[in-house]
Design an enzyme around this catalytic site. Structure first.
Site, PDB file in Angstrom:
ATOM      1  N   TRP A  38      57.914  41.125 -14.036  1.00 32.46           N
ATOM      2  CA  TRP A  38      57.109  41.348 -12.822  1.00 32.46           C
ATOM      3  C   TRP A  38      57.426  42.657 -12.108  1.00 32.46           C
ATOM      4  O   TRP A  38      58.586  42.990 -11.873  1.00 32.46           O
ATOM      5  CB  TRP A  38      57.367  40.198 -11.836  1.00 32.46           C
ATOM      6  CG  TRP A  38      56.766  40.476 -10.498  1.00 32.46           C
ATOM      7  CD1 TRP A  38      57.380  40.998  -9.398  1.00 32.46           C
ATOM      8  CD2 TRP A  38      55.394  40.292 -10.119  1.00 32.46           C
ATOM      9  NE1 TRP A  38      56.484  41.146  -8.365  1.00 32.46           N
ATOM     10  CE2 TRP A  38      55.260  40.714  -8.784  1.00 32.46           C
ATOM     11  CE3 TRP A  38      54.265  39.809 -10.794  1.00 32.46           C
ATOM     12  CZ2 TRP A  38      54.049  40.669  -8.095  1.00 32.46           C
ATOM     13  CZ3 TRP A  38      53.054  39.762 -10.101  1.00 32.46           C
ATOM     14  CH2 TRP A  38      52.960  40.183  -8.773  1.00 32.46           C
ATOM     15  N   MET A  39      56.375  43.362 -11.692  1.00 29.73           N
ATOM     16  CA  MET A  39      56.527  44.551 -10.845  1.00 29.73           C
ATOM     17  C   MET A  39      55.549  44.484  -9.683  1.00 29.73           C
ATOM     18  O   MET A  39      54.411  44.078  -9.860  1.00 29.73           O
ATOM     19  CB  MET A  39      56.228  45.806 -11.676  1.00 29.73           C
ATOM     20  CG  MET A  39      56.224  47.084 -10.862  1.00 29.73           C
ATOM     21  SD  MET A  39      55.911  48.563 -11.878  1.00 29.73           S
ATOM     22  CE  MET A  39      54.122  48.534 -11.961  1.00 29.73           C
ATOM     23  N   ASP A  41      55.447  46.786  -5.581  1.00 34.44           N
ATOM     24  CA  ASP A  41      55.386  48.114  -4.944  1.00 34.44           C
ATOM     25  C   ASP A  41      56.207  49.225  -5.616  1.00 34.44           C
ATOM     26  O   ASP A  41      57.354  49.000  -6.011  1.00 34.44           O
ATOM     27  CB  ASP A  41      55.949  48.041  -3.515  1.00 34.44           C
ATOM     28  CG  ASP A  41      55.459  46.872  -2.715  1.00 34.44           C
ATOM     29  OD1 ASP A  41      54.625  46.112  -3.201  1.00 34.44           O
ATOM     30  OD2 ASP A  41      55.934  46.723  -1.583  1.00 34.44           O
ATOM     31  N   GLN A  57      59.571  47.470  -7.088  1.00 35.00           N
ATOM     32  CA  GLN A  57      59.908  46.069  -6.855  1.00 35.00           C
ATOM     33  C   GLN A  57      59.832  45.349  -8.196  1.00 35.00           C
ATOM     34  O   GLN A  57      58.781  45.371  -8.862  1.00 35.00           O
ATOM     35  CB  GLN A  57      58.915  45.444  -5.863  1.00 35.00           C
ATOM     36  CG  GLN A  57      59.091  45.930  -4.440  1.00 35.00           C
ATOM     37  CD  GLN A  57      60.354  45.350  -3.828  1.00 35.00           C
ATOM     38  OE1 GLN A  57      60.376  44.230  -3.353  1.00 35.00           O
ATOM     39  NE2 GLN A  57      61.441  46.123  -3.834  1.00 35.00           N
ATOM     40  N   TRP A  65      56.477  37.018  -9.007  1.00 34.69           N
ATOM     41  CA  TRP A  65      57.406  37.533  -7.992  1.00 34.69           C
ATOM     42  C   TRP A  65      58.627  36.619  -7.890  1.00 34.69           C
ATOM     43  O   TRP A  65      58.510  35.401  -8.023  1.00 34.69           O
ATOM     44  CB  TRP A  65      56.656  37.597  -6.647  1.00 34.69           C
ATOM     45  CG  TRP A  65      57.385  38.329  -5.576  1.00 34.69           C
ATOM     46  CD1 TRP A  65      57.311  39.660  -5.299  1.00 34.69           C
ATOM     47  CD2 TRP A  65      58.293  37.777  -4.613  1.00 34.69           C
ATOM     48  NE1 TRP A  65      58.130  39.965  -4.244  1.00 34.69           N
ATOM     49  CE2 TRP A  65      58.738  38.834  -3.805  1.00 34.69           C
ATOM     50  CE3 TRP A  65      58.788  36.488  -4.354  1.00 34.69           C
ATOM     51  CZ2 TRP A  65      59.634  38.659  -2.747  1.00 34.69           C
ATOM     52  CZ3 TRP A  65      59.687  36.314  -3.316  1.00 34.69           C
ATOM     53  CH2 TRP A  65      60.103  37.386  -2.524  1.00 34.69           C
ATOM     54  N   SER A  98      61.166  46.585  -0.511  1.00 34.62           N
ATOM     55  CA  SER A  98      60.695  47.971  -0.652  1.00 34.62           C
ATOM     56  C   SER A  98      61.412  48.953   0.251  1.00 34.62           C
ATOM     57  O   SER A  98      61.934  48.588   1.310  1.00 34.62           O
ATOM     58  CB  SER A  98      59.195  48.033  -0.374  1.00 34.62           C
ATOM     59  OG  SER A  98      58.522  47.495  -1.482  1.00 34.62           O
ATOM     60  N   ARG A 172      60.299  45.679   7.839  1.00 33.94           N
ATOM     61  CA  ARG A 172      60.645  46.116   6.477  1.00 33.94           C
ATOM     62  C   ARG A 172      59.990  47.420   6.020  1.00 33.94           C
ATOM     63  O   ARG A 172      59.186  48.011   6.698  1.00 33.94           O
ATOM     64  CB  ARG A 172      60.291  45.009   5.490  1.00 33.94           C
ATOM     65  CG  ARG A 172      58.837  44.581   5.481  1.00 33.94           C
ATOM     66  CD  ARG A 172      58.639  43.497   4.416  1.00 33.94           C
ATOM     67  NE  ARG A 172      57.279  43.017   4.376  1.00 33.94           N
ATOM     68  CZ  ARG A 172      56.852  41.953   5.029  1.00 33.94           C
ATOM     69  NH1 ARG A 172      57.677  41.264   5.795  1.00 33.94           N
ATOM     70  NH2 ARG A 172      55.586  41.576   4.935  1.00 33.94           N
ATOM     71  N   GLU A 225      52.509  46.700   6.278  1.00 31.47           N
ATOM     72  CA  GLU A 225      53.601  46.878   5.318  1.00 31.47           C
ATOM     73  C   GLU A 225      53.611  48.320   4.814  1.00 31.47           C
ATOM     74  O   GLU A 225      52.626  49.049   4.942  1.00 31.47           O
ATOM     75  CB  GLU A 225      53.405  45.946   4.103  1.00 31.47           C
ATOM     76  CG  GLU A 225      53.354  44.469   4.463  1.00 31.47           C
ATOM     77  CD  GLU A 225      53.262  43.537   3.241  1.00 31.47           C
ATOM     78  OE1 GLU A 225      53.957  42.515   3.242  1.00 31.47           O
ATOM     79  OE2 GLU A 225      52.503  43.831   2.300  1.00 31.47           O
ATOM     80  N   TRP A 312      47.565  41.177  -3.950  1.00 32.42           N
ATOM     81  CA  TRP A 312      48.322  39.926  -3.811  1.00 32.42           C
ATOM     82  C   TRP A 312      47.448  38.681  -3.994  1.00 32.42           C
ATOM     83  O   TRP A 312      47.964  37.597  -4.251  1.00 32.42           O
ATOM     84  CB  TRP A 312      49.051  39.863  -2.469  1.00 32.42           C
ATOM     85  CG  TRP A 312      50.313  40.681  -2.467  1.00 32.42           C
ATOM     86  CD1 TRP A 312      50.571  41.797  -1.728  1.00 32.42           C
ATOM     87  CD2 TRP A 312      51.507  40.429  -3.244  1.00 32.42           C
ATOM     88  NE1 TRP A 312      51.832  42.269  -2.014  1.00 32.42           N
ATOM     89  CE2 TRP A 312      52.429  41.450  -2.930  1.00 32.42           C
ATOM     90  CE3 TRP A 312      51.865  39.457  -4.181  1.00 32.42           C
ATOM     91  CZ2 TRP A 312      53.698  41.521  -3.508  1.00 32.42           C
ATOM     92  CZ3 TRP A 312      53.127  39.533  -4.761  1.00 32.42           C
ATOM     93  CH2 TRP A 312      54.021  40.548  -4.418  1.00 32.42           C
TER      94      TRP A 312
HETATM   95  C1  FRU Z   1      54.358  44.659  -0.192  1.00 36.10           C
HETATM   96  C2  FRU Z   1      55.613  43.831   0.051  1.00 36.10           C
HETATM   97  C3  FRU Z   1      56.571  44.577   0.945  1.00 36.10           C
HETATM   98  C4  FRU Z   1      57.896  43.969   0.566  1.00 36.10           C
HETATM   99  C5  FRU Z   1      57.725  43.745  -0.916  1.00 36.10           C
HETATM  100  C6  FRU Z   1      58.462  42.555  -1.444  1.00 36.10           C
HETATM  101  O1  FRU Z   1      53.683  44.341  -1.352  1.00 36.10           O
HETATM  102  O2  FRU Z   1      55.248  42.580   0.601  1.00 36.10           O
HETATM  103  O3  FRU Z   1      56.265  44.482   2.325  1.00 36.10           O
HETATM  104  O4  FRU Z   1      58.976  44.806   0.856  1.00 36.10           O
HETATM  105  O5  FRU Z   1      56.344  43.600  -1.144  1.00 36.10           O
HETATM  106  O6  FRU Z   1      58.432  42.512  -2.829  1.00 36.10           O
END
Ligand code: FRU
Length: 512
Positions: A38-39, A41, A57, A65, A98, A172, A225, A312
């Site tokens: 999984w990947m 951001d 990520q 995720w 992230s 974040r 975000e 998402w």
């Molecule tokens: C955005 C997000 C960020 C967070 C990350 C977690 O896609 O929700 O806000 O840091 O993904 O994987």
């Protein structure tokens, strides 16, 4: 868990090496995707010692995720990527969410212990236990240092550097840059419905400097975000403006996740938008471009953007294995003054042109009536540029279609009455994995033209990116055909489309 993660990652790197992988069904051939698992951001994007670093990520144990790590790849040309081992792993402070990375040239943090410039990553720790326990102070910011060009990392022993005493639930995605006039590091942080700016001389002690956003400002239908704040020259002038990118999820107009942006000024403390608060602008009008930010430290004032090519709403369900998700192509950003004000313009980073093979068509002054075959590119990866003269066209809509023998097709085009570009993946293959994947056509806002319409389109095995109207419009969509879509045509409905010029190139895989 750690040992298992390392074993799986090693295995996937080995298979890629030995079997020349990256040839699975739907596997992007000209976009970055992780070897396996999984990947989401893009993270830590910094140019350093002739390498573009791309962290991301990453959950190395599954194709959905999970506990977040930072995966890592580097490129010298923005085109071909070399996969490297995982850079940051979760620890007792939480998952690694992230963030960004900078080259600390002045040794402001005092981490330097050789001639090598330290790289400093700043990221969010997300404490899953705090989340589960119903607390709201489970996200805070931390740093890590690499003294070997990003190959290995040590976390700072006094993390977190920005704790969360106000117990802000969404706190974040730090994006840092060096602000030369103030001789300070500035970090933008997403905090629910607004962005906060903190300043620091040493990356370790941070003070709140400003805020932007909140009720009534921009799109507020989802959580803010992944911010990014940077200066850009307005084309053809000496004026510099500041751009603030803010991704929101959910609540994008086309459903799910999308990235809005603001243009304005930054005084070293806070950002101010030039627009009325209720004006909303989107960076991309397709459904698959989220959480994108830009590389720091790139020479010659270039601002190069990369987004996560998913949404998402369905990212964890798309029918790919053994990996999930890819990044967009890198795009150079600019600012242009138009009748709509000053806005972002995008172009595919010129490096991408290195992938072109010999043209498979080159047309001038030709009419397309209903369907003009352009040829097969062999493989599904193709780059197509088209310019249409509206004054000599009667079609209600026209576009470029990529099809296969099963009748599946992906269409990107222009609707004459509404003067708007569209992408249409309704018949482009499998959508059974999520009811949210198809929600009709996707449209960009009306453009202001009566003369020519220009499209620049890049197809990969499972995605298309349209940059149109000389960069003012971008649309990115993924799709999942049962056989590759490599038969290209120019289609025109209810009339003709007058081609001024049109060219197409097959593109070579970056993995072979
Ligand atoms: C955005 C997000 C960020 C967070 C990350 C977690 O896609 O929700 O806000 O840091 O993904 O994987």
């Amino acid at each position: 868990m750690r040992r298992q993660a390392i074993a799986i990652t090693l295995l996937s790197f080995l298979t890629v090496g030995i079997f020349g992988q990256y040839s699975e069904k739907y596997r992007p051939q000209i976009h970055f995707s992780p070897p396996a698992n999984w990947m989401n951001d893009p993270n830590g994007m910094v140019y350093h010692n002739c390498e573009y670093h791309l962290f991301y990520q990453y959950y190395p144990n599954d194709t959905v995720w999970g506990p977040m790590h930072w995966g890592h790849a580097v490129s010298r040309d923005l085109v071909r990527w070399k996969n490297l081992p995982i850079a940051l792993e979760p620890d007792k402070l939480g998952y690694i969410f992230s963030g960004s990375a900078v080259a600390d040239k002045n040794n402001s943090a005092g981490f330097k212990n050789s001639s090598n410039t330290p790289l400093i990553a700043m990221f969010t720790y997300h404490d899953p236990e705090g989340d589960k326990a119903g607390r709201t102070d489970y996200q805070y910011q931390a740093i890590a240092v690499s003294r070997d060009d990003g190959r290995t990392w040590s976390k700072f022993d006094k993390n977190p550097v920005i704790p969360n005493p106000e117990k802000l639930r969404d706190f974040r995605d730090p994006k840092v840059f060096w602000h030369e006039p103030a001789k300070r590091w500035i970090v933008s942080l997403a905090v629910g419905d607004h962005i906060r700016f903190y300043e620091s001389a040493d990356m370790k002690t941070w003070t709140l400097a400003g805020r932007f956003g909140g009720e009534g400002v921009g799109a507020q239908t989802g959580v803010w975000e992944c911010p990014d704040l940077f200066p850009l020259k307005v084309e053809g002038t000496n004026e510099t403006k500041w751009v603030l990118l803010v991704s929101i999820n959910p609540g994008a107009p086309m459903g799910g996740s999308a990235t809005q942006y603001f243009v304005g000024s930054f005084d070293g403390k806070t950002f101010r938008s030039d627009d009325p608060p209720d004006r909303i602008r989107w960076l991309d009008h397709g459904r698959d471009n989220y959480a994108g930010v830009t590389w720091g430290n790139v020479p010659n004032g270039r601002r190069i953007f990369l987004g996560w090519m998913s949404n998402w709403e369905y990212a964890q369900k798309v029918p790919t294995a053994p990996w999930r998700s890819a990044m967009t192509l890198p795009r150079d950003l600019g600012l242009r003054k138009t009748s709509e004000g000053i806005g972002i313009v995008q172009k595919f980073s010129p490096e991408t042109a290195a992938l072109r093979s010999a043209e498979f068509f080159n047309l001038k002054n030709k009419n397309a009536d209903s369907k003009l075959p352009l040829g097969k590119a062999g493989e599904p990866m193709a780059e197509i540029t088209v310019e249409i003269d509206l004054t000599k066209s009667s079609a209600g809509e026209f576009g470029i279609e990529a099809a296969n023998a099963k009748g599946e097709k992906m269409v990107v085009g222009f609707e004459a009455a509404g003067k708007r570009f569209f992408t249409d993946r309704i018949s482009a293959g499998d959508s059974s994995f999520s009811k949210d994947f198809i929600k009709g056509r996707h449209y960009a806002p009306r453009i202001n033209t009566d003369s020519t319409v220009k499209l620049h389109v890049i197809f990969d095995a499972a995605s298309v990116e349209l940059i149109a109207d000389d960069g003012t419009v971008a649309m990115t969509d993924t799709f999942f055909p049962s056989e590759t879509l490599n038969d290209f045509s120019l289609v025109a409905a209810a009339g003709n489309a007058r081609i001024v010029k049109a060219r197409g190139w097959p593109l070579r895989s970056i993995w072979k």
